[in-house]
Enzyme design. Structure first.
Site, PDB file in Angstrom:
ATOM      1  CB  CYS A   1     -57.280  33.575  71.058  1.00 37.00           C
ATOM      2  SG  CYS A   1     -56.967  33.211  69.327  1.00 37.00           S
TER       3      CYS A   1
ATOM      4  N   GLY B   1     -50.865  29.913  73.462  1.00 38.47           N
ATOM      5  CA  GLY B   1     -51.490  29.500  74.702  1.00 38.47           C
ATOM      6  C   GLY B   1     -51.706  30.707  75.596  1.00 38.47           C
ATOM      7  CB  SER B   2     -52.387  30.910  79.184  1.00 35.70           C
ATOM      8  OG  SER B   2     -51.261  30.210  79.688  1.00 35.70           O
TER       9      SER B   2
ATOM     10  CD  GLU C   1     -49.343  34.613  67.395  1.00 37.63           C
ATOM     11  OE1 GLU C   1     -50.312  35.338  67.693  1.00 37.63           O
ATOM     12  OE2 GLU C   1     -48.451  34.964  66.620  1.00 37.63           O
TER      13      GLU C   1
ATOM     14  CG  ASN D   1     -58.348  27.760  71.379  1.00 40.43           C
ATOM     15  OD1 ASN D   1     -57.210  27.329  71.205  1.00 40.43           O
ATOM     16  ND2 ASN D   1     -58.732  28.921  70.921  1.00 40.43           N
TER      17      ASN D   1
END
Ligand code: NAD
Length: 479
Positions: free
Chosen positions: A281, A225-226, A247, A149
């Site tokens: 995020c 990331g996810s 994170e 992102n």
């Protein structure tokens, strides 16, 4: 066709098998580059190069390491426009945004940690008959893995403190947005960063990324990331006793009290909802509005959203670019469908967009505003990570706290009120790592950055990052 290459031991090279992944431009959906489909053999080569570089790099003075980082920062600044164009093309974000936010932060990250390491100090604990002092040593070879992102922004946010504190690095950008990491490799060669200090591996998460995590000689994993991938990484790295910084995802509340500065809350909420197509995020995807101003805020918000221009990321008038990939585009559209099934009302948006001209086959979605969804509907609980927000009215502080804290996530929160007591009470009670009061995305790189609950473990930023990338050792001397 641009050929993106790995950067191992100071050299640009293909994967050892020669296998590649095809990389599309989100604004057109057309393939424009290839990247190495690396595997554990490529990762092994990168770790070996990093190990060989470690003794010399970690023995440099902090000032000398800092100078290399500042040289990289300066070169990123010189190449600002080229990097911004690459980022916009690779990610689908508007070019003006890549210039204003992404590339600027990339050179700031290197500058901040390149200078910061010159001021970094460790503790001492005097006793009546002796003294303890803490040595902080680099860990060795560390792995940094980042998402799509904010590609160069988040990649450098990890690499810079890792290098500054004396580690050598094996890093992997997202396979969805590899281009600016490749250009960073070229910059490192141009400024003469010693071979092997930074190694950049391209490839898929479960293959190249996983090989970095499970490699017995990577000492720490810094991952953004996810939550799904974070869990997998933790399950591999934790039993190996590696240091872990995770994170992860978010589903952040944006809470608007009736006594707020209405215009400021309204204008900032447009950005906090839709900046980068809602793919930050920290975006506030659940907007809670106190009942006395609910209708007024809703109508003004929807009116502004309707006027946002969607289109070619290279067009300076485009407020919204393309979503990053076909898979992500389908995911976001499926959540809009789910919102309707869950009883939501779409106030504006909800559709794919096919701009005229070169972007007709790109992955564009209208900024979408939904109301009438229960606070615990799936669309209010799960991370959509796109240009989709929900509006929910509330009456009391207790009620909004209960709704805001109801998700598994706890990354950030925004609160709009002119009452300092309300702001203080809410900040105490909200379950999040970051709280913004009457602002959003106002960043000081010294502050601790990270989330609670399923939004992650550990903190980045400032001393927190330098502490993560070093191991403390206490030395006790008796007088
Ligand atoms: P992702 O988890 O799919 O991928 C992130 C990176 O991890 C990529 O480089 C990928 O190749 C790699 N990866 C994936 N599976 C892996 C595995 N099993 N082992 C090792 N590496 C693996 O995430 P994404 O889709 O690229 O990014 C979007 C997500 O990132 C969202 O959930 C978003 O909230 C989150 N995010 C969090 C922050 C934060 O600071 N908390 C910042 C930005 C993005």
């Amino acid at each position: 066709m641009i050929e993106i290459l790995n950067y191992i031991g100071g050299k640009l090279q293909a994967s050892h098998t020669g296998a590649v992944i095809h990389n599309p431009e989100p604004a057109t959906g057309q393939i424009y580059s290839t990247l190495p489909d690396s595997d554990s053999t490529d990762v092994e080569a990168a770790v070996k190069a990093a190990e060989e570089a470690f003794p010399a790099w970690s023995s440099l003075s902090a000032t000398d390491r800092g100078r290399y980082l500042i040289a990289i920062s300066n070169r990123i600044r010189e190449k600002h426009d080229e990097l911004a164009e690459a980022e916009s093309r690779d990610n689908g974000k508007p070019l003006w945004l890549a210039k204003k936010v992404d590339i600027r932060r990339a050179h700031e990250n290197f500058e901040f940690f390149g200078t910061g390491i010159m001021h970094f100090a460790s503790e001492s604990h005097p006793m009546h008959d002796g003294i303890n002092y803490t040595l902080r040593k680099p860990l060795g070879v560390v792995a940094c893995i980042s998402p799509w992102n904010l590609p160069l922004y988040l990649f450098t946010w990890k690499i810079a403190p890792a290098l500054a504190s004396g580690n050598t690095v094996v890093a992997k950008p997202s396979e969805v947005t590899p281009y600016t990491a490749f250009l960073l490799a070229k910059i490192c060669m141009e400024v003469g960063l010693p071979a092997g200090v930074l190694n950049i591996i391209h490839g898929l998460g479960p293959k190249a990324g996983s090989a970095m995590v499970s490699h017995p000689r990577t000492k720490a994993i810094s991952f953004t990331g996810s939550t799904r991938a974070g869990k997998e990484i933790a399950s591999i790295a934790a039993p190996m006793f590696k240091k872990l910084s995770l994170e992860l995802g978010g589903k952040n509340p944006n809470i608007i009290f009736a006594d707020c500065d209405f215009d400021k809350a309204l204008n900032t909420s447009i950005s906090s909802s839709f900046a980068n197509q809602g793919q930050i995020c920290l975006c506030g995807s659940r907007i809670f509005i106190q009942r006395p101003i609910y209708e007024k805020f809703r109508d003004a918000f929807v009116d502004k959203v309707k006027r946002m221009k969607i289109g070619d990321p290279m067009d300076p008038e485009s407020k919204q670019g393309a979503l990053v990939s076909g898979i992500h585009y389908e995911k976001v559209l499926s959540y809009i469908g789910l919102a309707l099934e869950e009883g939501g009302t779409i106030l504006t948006g909800g559709n794919a967009v096919h701009p005229e001209g070169r972007c007709a086959t790109g992955w564009f979605i209208e900024p979408t505003v939904i109301e009438n969804l229960p606070y615990d509907a799936r669309c209010n609980m799960e991370e959509i990570f796109g240009p989709v927000v929900t509006l929910t009215p509330f009456d009391s502080e207790e009620e909004v706290l209960q709704m805001a804290n109801a998700t598994e996530y706890g990354l950030s929160c925004t609160i709009w009120t002119s009452n300092l007591n309300t702001a203080s009470r809410m900040s105490e009670e909200i379950k999040a790592g970051i709280v913004w009061i009457n602002c959003w995305l106002k960043r000081d790189l010294r502050t601790p950055f990270g989330g609670v609950k399923s939004s992650g473990v550990g903190r980045e930023g400032g001393w927190e990052a330098l502490k993560f990338f070093t191991e403390p050792k206490n030395v006790c001397i008796e007088y």
